[in-house]
Design a protein around this motif. Sequence first.
Motif, mmCIF file in Angstrom:
data_model
loop_
_atom_site.group_PDB
_atom_site.id
_atom_site.type_symbol
_atom_site.label_atom_id
_atom_site.label_comp_id
_atom_site.label_asym_id
_atom_site.label_seq_id
_atom_site.Cartn_x
_atom_site.Cartn_y
_atom_site.Cartn_z
ATOM 1 N N MET A 1 43.005 62.697 29.269
ATOM 2 C CA MET A 1 41.656 62.186 29.156
ATOM 3 C C MET A 1 40.721 63.136 29.889
ATOM 4 O O MET A 1 41.003 63.600 30.984
ATOM 5 C CB MET A 1 41.556 60.784 29.773
ATOM 6 N N LEU A 2 39.561 63.403 29.301
ATOM 7 C CA LEU A 2 38.525 64.205 29.934
ATOM 8 C C LEU A 2 37.581 63.264 30.668
ATOM 9 O O LEU A 2 36.988 62.366 30.070
ATOM 10 C CB LEU A 2 37.747 65.011 28.898
ATOM 11 N N LEU A 52 41.474 59.319 38.100
ATOM 12 C CA LEU A 52 42.159 60.493 37.539
ATOM 13 C C LEU A 52 43.676 60.304 37.593
ATOM 14 O O LEU A 52 44.221 59.839 38.597
ATOM 15 C CB LEU A 52 41.782 61.761 38.307
ATOM 16 N N ARG A 53 44.346 60.667 36.521
ATOM 17 C CA ARG A 53 45.810 60.570 36.425
ATOM 18 C C ARG A 53 46.382 61.899 35.959
ATOM 19 O O ARG A 53 45.669 62.734 35.378
ATOM 20 C CB ARG A 53 46.211 59.471 35.431
ATOM 21 N N LYS A 54 47.678 62.053 36.163
ATOM 22 C CA LYS A 54 48.375 63.267 35.738
ATOM 23 C C LYS A 54 48.088 63.517 34.250
ATOM 24 O O LYS A 54 48.160 62.594 33.435
ATOM 25 C CB LYS A 54 49.877 63.115 35.968
ATOM 26 N N GLY A 55 47.743 64.749 33.940
ATOM 27 C CA GLY A 55 47.435 65.122 32.566
ATOM 28 C C GLY A 55 45.955 65.045 32.224
ATOM 29 O O GLY A 55 45.534 65.566 31.194
ATOM 30 N N ASP A 56 45.160 64.398 33.085
ATOM 31 C CA ASP A 56 43.718 64.326 32.864
ATOM 32 C C ASP A 56 43.066 65.661 33.215
ATOM 33 O O ASP A 56 43.663 66.510 33.891
ATOM 34 C CB ASP A 56 43.073 63.236 33.737
ATOM 35 N N THR A 57 41.809 65.797 32.801
ATOM 36 C CA THR A 57 41.012 66.964 33.159
ATOM 37 C C THR A 57 39.686 66.483 33.726
ATOM 38 O O THR A 57 38.992 65.679 33.098
ATOM 39 C CB THR A 57 40.740 67.857 31.935
ATOM 40 N N GLY A 84 48.644 67.154 39.182
ATOM 41 C CA GLY A 84 48.824 67.500 37.771
ATOM 42 C C GLY A 84 47.570 67.300 36.942
ATOM 43 O O GLY A 84 47.637 66.980 35.756
ATOM 44 N N ILE A 85 46.421 67.497 37.581
ATOM 45 C CA ILE A 85 45.126 67.304 36.931
ATOM 46 C C ILE A 85 44.437 68.665 36.811
ATOM 47 O O ILE A 85 44.421 69.447 37.762
ATOM 48 C CB ILE A 85 44.247 66.335 37.748
ATOM 49 N N ALA A 86 43.859 68.935 35.655
ATOM 50 C CA ALA A 86 43.163 70.200 35.430
ATOM 51 C C ALA A 86 41.689 70.051 35.806
ATOM 52 O O ALA A 86 41.156 68.940 35.880
ATOM 53 C CB ALA A 86 43.287 70.626 33.971
ATOM 54 N N LEU A 87 41.040 71.179 36.034
ATOM 55 C CA LEU A 87 39.609 71.231 36.324
ATOM 56 C C LEU A 87 38.954 72.143 35.301
ATOM 57 O O LEU A 87 39.449 73.236 35.027
ATOM 58 C CB LEU A 87 39.358 71.776 37.730
ATOM 59 N N LYS A 88 37.848 71.667 34.760
ATOM 60 C CA LYS A 88 37.107 72.465 33.790
ATOM 61 C C LYS A 88 35.646 72.499 34.220
ATOM 62 O O LYS A 88 35.042 71.466 34.459
ATOM 63 C CB LYS A 88 37.227 71.848 32.395
ATOM 64 N N SER A 89 35.103 73.722 34.342
ATOM 65 C CA SER A 89 33.695 73.898 34.657
ATOM 66 C C SER A 89 33.024 74.527 33.446
ATOM 67 O O SER A 89 33.412 75.608 33.001
ATOM 68 C CB SER A 89 33.525 74.800 35.886
ATOM 69 N N ASN A 93 32.775 78.550 32.690
ATOM 70 C CA ASN A 93 33.820 78.722 31.677
ATOM 71 C C ASN A 93 35.204 78.871 32.317
ATOM 72 O O ASN A 93 35.967 79.778 31.979
ATOM 73 C CB ASN A 93 33.499 79.911 30.767
ATOM 74 N N ILE A 94 35.496 77.983 33.264
ATOM 75 C CA ILE A 94 36.798 77.967 33.933
ATOM 76 C C ILE A 94 37.532 76.713 33.492
ATOM 77 O O ILE A 94 36.978 75.615 33.517
ATOM 78 C CB ILE A 94 36.642 77.974 35.471
ATOM 79 N N ASP A 95 38.786 76.896 33.094
ATOM 80 C CA ASP A 95 39.621 75.774 32.680
ATOM 81 C C ASP A 95 40.999 75.987 33.282
ATOM 82 O O ASP A 95 41.761 76.833 32.828
ATOM 83 C CB ASP A 95 39.699 75.701 31.155
ATOM 84 N N THR A 96 41.312 75.232 34.331
ATOM 85 C CA THR A 96 42.578 75.450 35.036
ATOM 86 C C THR A 96 43.779 74.847 34.313
ATOM 87 O O THR A 96 44.894 74.907 34.834
ATOM 88 C CB THR A 96 42.525 74.896 36.479
ATOM 89 N N SER A 97 43.558 74.318 33.113
ATOM 90 C CA SER A 97 44.715 73.867 32.328
ATOM 91 C C SER A 97 45.381 75.083 31.664
ATOM 92 O O SER A 97 46.477 74.968 31.133
ATOM 93 C CB SER A 97 44.293 72.848 31.263
#
Length: 185
Positions: A1-2, A52-57, A84-89, A93-97
């Motif tokens: 989930m975003l 926030l949960r594992k797999g979310d961004t 286990g959560i990604a970060l997107k800015s 234009n950063i996406d840690t997934s």
Amino acid sequence: MLIGYSRVSKILQKEDLQHDALALAGCEKIFTDKISGTVFERPALTKVKEILRKGDTLVVWRLDRLGRSLKDLIEWMNYLESEGIALKSLQENIDTSTATGRLIFHIFASMAEFERNLIKERTVAGLSAARARGRVGGRPKKMNQEKRKLTVRLYNEKQHSVDEICQMMGISKPTLYSYVKAFEG
């Protein structure tokens, strides 16, 4: 989930720009704080952390919306990675997934740490060079030696209160006590 997070610094600022960008990026939920980034307690950000949960961004419009300092951002990144959560800015234009996004984020963090260390080294070297030339750091004394002696004498004579002495000499109580201590030792 975003999950989107936005922050506006001033009450009069509108969050529309950030909110629209987060919605366009596909965020299913968006939380907004209307508070300065320097304030430690941010209710919406706390809520984001809770859901926030594992797999979310976690999606932010810009990195500075999440943290005001690089230290804050790195702490957030470490927390998100451990969960286990990604970060997107969106703006940076950063996406840690992605491997590339994680690399870019860590390069930024490493460069900032390197810069902090260089500043520290230059400061230490500058202070050492100044001391070698006989310079002593710190603020110049407000009073010359004779006035400091007079201040201490007034204090020791106990004819005037501490407040009166401070007012007469134009100094604060801590300054008075530091003069007294310096002449005792």
